[in-house]
Scaffold this motif. Structure first.
Motif, PDB file in Angstrom:
ATOM      1  N   MET A  14     -30.527  75.589 -17.472  1.00  0.00           N
ATOM      2  CA  MET A  14     -29.803  75.452 -18.649  1.00  0.00           C
ATOM      3  C   MET A  14     -30.559  74.441 -19.689  1.00  0.00           C
ATOM      4  O   MET A  14     -30.411  74.679 -20.700  1.00  0.00           O
ATOM      5  CB  MET A  14     -28.467  75.061 -18.102  1.00  0.00           C
ATOM      6  CG  MET A  14     -27.491  76.212 -17.684  1.00  0.00           C
ATOM      7  SD  MET A  14     -27.296  77.463 -18.619  1.00  0.00           S
ATOM      8  CE  MET A  14     -26.821  76.926 -20.250  1.00  0.00           C
TER       9      MET A  14
ATOM     10  N   CYS B 247     -31.700  75.115 -23.307  1.00  0.00           N
ATOM     11  CA  CYS B 247     -31.285  74.271 -24.381  1.00  0.00           C
ATOM     12  C   CYS B 247     -32.452  73.548 -25.132  1.00  0.00           C
ATOM     13  O   CYS B 247     -32.322  73.339 -26.329  1.00  0.00           O
ATOM     14  CB  CYS B 247     -30.364  72.972 -23.728  1.00  0.00           C
ATOM     15  SG  CYS B 247     -28.727  73.760 -23.500  1.00  0.00           S
TER      16      CYS B 247
ATOM     17  N   ASN C   9     -33.907  76.220 -27.130  1.00  0.00           N
ATOM     18  CA  ASN C   9     -33.108  76.607 -28.236  1.00  0.00           C
ATOM     19  C   ASN C   9     -33.340  75.397 -29.423  1.00  0.00           C
ATOM     20  O   ASN C   9     -33.257  75.829 -30.625  1.00  0.00           O
ATOM     21  CB  ASN C   9     -31.773  76.805 -27.994  1.00  0.00           C
ATOM     22  CG  ASN C   9     -30.729  77.225 -29.168  1.00  0.00           C
ATOM     23  OD1 ASN C   9     -31.325  77.848 -30.140  1.00  0.00           O
ATOM     24  ND2 ASN C   9     -29.421  76.879 -28.991  1.00  0.00           N
ATOM     25  N   THR C  10     -33.290  74.114 -28.885  1.00  0.00           N
ATOM     26  CA  THR C  10     -33.548  73.132 -29.867  1.00  0.00           C
ATOM     27  C   THR C  10     -35.033  73.241 -30.358  1.00  0.00           C
ATOM     28  O   THR C  10     -34.977  72.892 -31.752  1.00  0.00           O
ATOM     29  CB  THR C  10     -33.542  71.631 -29.093  1.00  0.00           C
ATOM     30  OG1 THR C  10     -32.176  71.566 -28.396  1.00  0.00           O
ATOM     31  CG2 THR C  10     -33.551  70.448 -30.069  1.00  0.00           C
TER      32      THR C  10
END
Length: 87
Positions: free
Chosen positions: A21, A25, A28-29
């Motif tokens: 995860m 993340c 995605n960032t």
């Protein structure tokens, strides 16, 4: 494809959910950061000769759009609600 590939990093992915995860993340960032670096937003400007609108104009506009929608959209909304209730 990307999600499947990421899950193949570990033999038992459930034991490494925190790392997975955090990696997702971070990815995605990174993608959002690249988007902010590349894209320049142009603010909308009201035309000088446009008529003034009331504060309720957006709500009225949405209500008119819903009222004039095709029947197929209502059918789709009903099916989606029933699927959601069924789950």
């Amino acid at each position: 494809f990307l999600g499947f590939s990421i899950m193949q990093i570990y033999k038992v992915p459930v034991d490494h959910m925190m790392e997975l995860m955090l990696g997702i993340c971070a990815l995605n960032t990174l993608c959002i950061g690249v988007q902010f670096l590349i894209v320049r937003e142009v603010p909308l400007q009201r035309e000088p000769d446009a008529p003034r609108q009331s504060a309720c104009a957006p709500v009225v506009s949405v209500a008119q759009a819903v009222r004039h929608s095709p029947r197929l959209l209502y059918h789709l909304a009903l099916v989606q609600c029933l699927v959601w209730i069924g789950n």
